[in-house]
Motif scaffolding. Sequence first.
Motif, PDB file in Angstrom:
ATOM      1  N   VAL A  83       0.841  -1.205   0.000  1.00  0.00           N
ATOM      2  CA  VAL A  83       0.000   0.000   0.000  1.00  0.00           C
ATOM      3  C   VAL A  83       0.873   1.251   0.000  1.00  0.00           C
ATOM      4  CG1 VAL A  83      -1.619   1.321   1.422  1.00  0.00           C
ATOM      5  CG2 VAL A  83      -2.024  -1.104   1.014  1.00  0.00           C
ATOM      6  N   LEU A  84       1.946   1.232   0.783  1.00  0.00           N
ATOM      7  CA  LEU A  84       2.852   2.374   0.859  1.00  0.00           C
ATOM      8  C   LEU A  84       3.541   2.624  -0.481  1.00  0.00           C
ATOM      9  CD1 LEU A  84       4.138   4.431   2.859  1.00  0.00           C
ATOM     10  CD2 LEU A  84       5.979   2.771   3.150  1.00  0.00           C
ATOM     11  N   ILE A  85       4.011   1.576  -1.123  1.00  0.00           N
ATOM     12  CA  ILE A  85       4.691   1.730  -2.421  1.00  0.00           C
ATOM     13  C   ILE A  85       3.727   2.242  -3.479  1.00  0.00           C
ATOM     14  CG2 ILE A  85       5.786   0.451  -4.317  1.00  0.00           C
ATOM     15  CD1 ILE A  85       7.058  -1.333  -2.138  1.00  0.00           C
ATOM     16  N   ASN A  86       2.493   1.764  -3.436  1.00  0.00           N
ATOM     17  CA  ASN A  86       1.509   2.195  -4.435  1.00  0.00           C
ATOM     18  C   ASN A  86       0.932   3.568  -4.131  1.00  0.00           C
ATOM     19  OD1 ASN A  86       1.553   0.015  -6.248  1.00  0.00           O
ATOM     20  ND2 ASN A  86       0.397  -1.221  -4.787  1.00  0.00           N
ATOM     21  N   GLY A  87       1.140   4.076  -2.929  1.00  0.00           N
ATOM     22  CA  GLY A  87       0.687   5.412  -2.589  1.00  0.00           C
ATOM     23  C   GLY A  87      -0.818   5.551  -2.451  1.00  0.00           C
ATOM     24  N   VAL A  88      -1.474   4.476  -2.081  1.00  0.00           N
ATOM     25  CA  VAL A  88      -2.917   4.542  -1.859  1.00  0.00           C
ATOM     26  C   VAL A  88      -3.186   4.417  -0.367  1.00  0.00           C
ATOM     27  CG1 VAL A  88      -3.526   3.604  -4.112  1.00  0.00           C
ATOM     28  CG2 VAL A  88      -3.187   2.058  -2.206  1.00  0.00           C
ATOM     29  N   GLY A  89      -4.356   4.842   0.041  1.00  0.00           N
ATOM     30  CA  GLY A  89      -4.733   4.730   1.437  1.00  0.00           C
ATOM     31  C   GLY A  89      -5.891   3.760   1.599  1.00  0.00           C
ATOM     32  N   ILE A  90      -5.806   2.929   2.604  1.00  0.00           N
ATOM     33  CA  ILE A  90      -6.913   2.029   2.902  1.00  0.00           C
ATOM     34  C   ILE A  90      -7.237   2.137   4.384  1.00  0.00           C
ATOM     35  CG2 ILE A  90      -6.398   0.449   0.996  1.00  0.00           C
ATOM     36  CD1 ILE A  90      -5.196  -1.490   2.992  1.00  0.00           C
ATOM     37  N   SER A  91      -8.424   1.732   4.725  1.00  0.00           N
ATOM     38  CA  SER A  91      -8.885   1.841   6.105  1.00  0.00           C
ATOM     39  C   SER A  91      -8.284   0.734   6.970  1.00  0.00           C
ATOM     40  CB  SER A  91     -10.409   1.744   6.147  1.00  0.00           C
ATOM     41  OG  SER A  91     -10.820   0.432   5.802  1.00  0.00           O
ATOM     42  N   PRO A  92      -8.305   0.914   8.290  1.00  0.00           N
ATOM     43  CA  PRO A  92      -7.825  -0.143   9.187  1.00  0.00           C
ATOM     44  C   PRO A  92      -8.594  -1.462   9.028  1.00  0.00           C
ATOM     45  CG  PRO A  92      -7.989   1.909  10.388  1.00  0.00           C
ATOM     46  CD  PRO A  92      -8.588   2.145   9.032  1.00  0.00           C
ATOM     47  N   VAL A  93      -9.873  -1.364   8.713  1.00  0.00           N
ATOM     48  CA  VAL A  93     -10.667  -2.578   8.480  1.00  0.00           C
ATOM     49  C   VAL A  93     -10.152  -3.306   7.242  1.00  0.00           C
ATOM     50  CG1 VAL A  93     -12.980  -3.442   7.940  1.00  0.00           C
ATOM     51  CG2 VAL A  93     -12.694  -1.635   9.640  1.00  0.00           C
ATOM     52  N   SER A  94      -9.806  -2.545   6.211  1.00  0.00           N
ATOM     53  CA  SER A  94      -9.244  -3.160   5.000  1.00  0.00           C
ATOM     54  C   SER A  94      -7.910  -3.828   5.286  1.00  0.00           C
ATOM     55  CB  SER A  94      -9.075  -2.119   3.898  1.00  0.00           C
ATOM     56  OG  SER A  94     -10.322  -1.601   3.511  1.00  0.00           O
ATOM     57  N   TYR A  95      -7.091  -3.194   6.145  1.00  0.00           N
ATOM     58  CA  TYR A  95      -5.835  -3.838   6.544  1.00  0.00           C
ATOM     59  C   TYR A  95      -6.113  -5.179   7.206  1.00  0.00           C
ATOM     60  CZ  TYR A  95      -2.464  -0.089   5.634  1.00  0.00           C
ATOM     61  OH  TYR A  95      -1.635   0.828   5.036  1.00  0.00           O
ATOM     62  N   ALA A  96      -7.090  -5.214   8.097  1.00  0.00           N
ATOM     63  CA  ALA A  96      -7.431  -6.455   8.796  1.00  0.00           C
ATOM     64  C   ALA A  96      -7.934  -7.516   7.817  1.00  0.00           C
ATOM     65  CB  ALA A  96      -8.479  -6.183   9.870  1.00  0.00           C
ATOM     66  N   ILE A  97      -8.788  -7.110   6.892  1.00  0.00           N
ATOM     67  CA  ILE A  97      -9.331  -8.064   5.910  1.00  0.00           C
ATOM     68  C   ILE A  97      -8.218  -8.606   5.021  1.00  0.00           C
ATOM     69  CG2 ILE A  97     -10.799  -8.266   3.863  1.00  0.00           C
ATOM     70  CD1 ILE A  97     -12.736  -6.307   5.291  1.00  0.00           C
ATOM     71  N   PHE A  98      -7.362  -7.712   4.496  1.00  0.00           N
ATOM     72  CA  PHE A  98      -6.266  -8.141   3.632  1.00  0.00           C
ATOM     73  C   PHE A  98      -5.267  -9.027   4.389  1.00  0.00           C
ATOM     74  CE2 PHE A  98      -7.246  -4.375   0.830  1.00  0.00           C
ATOM     75  CZ  PHE A  98      -7.630  -5.143  -0.255  1.00  0.00           C
ATOM     76  N   THR A  99      -5.072  -8.740   5.671  1.00  0.00           N
ATOM     77  CA  THR A  99      -4.137  -9.526   6.469  1.00  0.00           C
ATOM     78  C   THR A  99      -4.664 -10.931   6.708  1.00  0.00           C
ATOM     79  OG1 THR A  99      -3.266  -7.550   7.547  1.00  0.00           O
ATOM     80  CG2 THR A  99      -2.926  -9.643   8.683  1.00  0.00           C
ATOM     81  N   VAL A 100      -5.874 -11.053   7.196  1.00  0.00           N
ATOM     82  CA  VAL A 100      -6.439 -12.370   7.503  1.00  0.00           C
ATOM     83  C   VAL A 100      -6.661 -13.166   6.218  1.00  0.00           C
ATOM     84  CG1 VAL A 100      -8.428 -13.579   8.483  1.00  0.00           C
ATOM     85  CG2 VAL A 100      -7.457 -11.610   9.674  1.00  0.00           C
ATOM     86  N   ALA A 101      -7.261 -12.534   5.215  1.00  0.00           N
ATOM     87  CA  ALA A 101      -7.523 -13.237   3.950  1.00  0.00           C
ATOM     88  C   ALA A 101      -6.219 -13.641   3.267  1.00  0.00           C
ATOM     89  CB  ALA A 101      -8.361 -12.364   3.019  1.00  0.00           C
ATOM     90  N   GLY A 102      -5.224 -12.772   3.285  1.00  0.00           N
ATOM     91  CA  GLY A 102      -3.948 -13.097   2.671  1.00  0.00           C
ATOM     92  C   GLY A 102      -3.240 -14.242   3.379  1.00  0.00           C
ATOM     93  N   THR A 103      -3.311 -14.261   4.697  1.00  0.00           N
ATOM     94  CA  THR A 103      -2.690 -15.351   5.451  1.00  0.00           C
ATOM     95  C   THR A 103      -3.389 -16.671   5.149  1.00  0.00           C
ATOM     96  OG1 THR A 103      -2.093 -13.784   7.194  1.00  0.00           O
ATOM     97  CG2 THR A 103      -2.012 -16.121   7.754  1.00  0.00           C
ATOM     98  N   LEU A 104      -4.711 -16.665   5.139  1.00  0.00           N
ATOM     99  CA  LEU A 104      -5.455 -17.883   4.802  1.00  0.00           C
ATOM    100  C   LEU A 104      -5.177 -18.329   3.366  1.00  0.00           C
ATOM    101  CD1 LEU A 104      -8.908 -17.202   6.487  1.00  0.00           C
ATOM    102  CD2 LEU A 104      -7.184 -18.875   7.173  1.00  0.00           C
TER     103      LEU A 104
END
Length: 180
Positions: A83-104
């Motif tokens: 997200v930092l490299i792409n320069g976009v902003g996402i919400s904390p909920v999106s971070y949680a979703i991307f983290t859990v879904a990505g790990t699974l």
Amino acid sequence: MYSDPFVMLVKVVCNLYLFIVLLRLVLQLTRADFYNPISQGIVKATSPIVLPLRKVIPAIGRLDTASLVLALGVQLLTVFLVVLINGVGISPVSYAIFTVAGTLYHLLDLYFWAMLISVILSWVAPTASHPGALLVGQITAPLYRACQRVIPTLGGLDLSPIFIFLAISFLKQVLAPYSI
């Protein structure tokens, strides 16, 4: 979004370490041979971070929660850096979703490759005694047993790998839009 070479580099490095951490988690859950040289290498690669986490985060039964927290942390770091490299902003909920879904997603990917290796080994070297072959067999055995309880073998033909591959592929398709 994924054409940036820095994003690719971050994803490769972070996902490689995530794979090792998830492998440690799976090895402990399946009670794989700790004295296998590959298991020893995985433990050595992850112990500098897992052991201090274990002092703070206790295990729950056979589940090594320190390894699970480390896996989620590595995936969160991956999401944050992409997200930092792409320069976009996402919400904390999106971070949680991307983290859990990505790990699974990556856990399912680990099982996909372990199942593929297991199937190929059953054709070319069914009695292989290589440490890698033994480890793959120990990782996939619980999946086979669970599936074989529902789907019996047909005259010596085991159909469980087909259904396991279908289940893994279906779940990966569900999680793919939410994984980085």
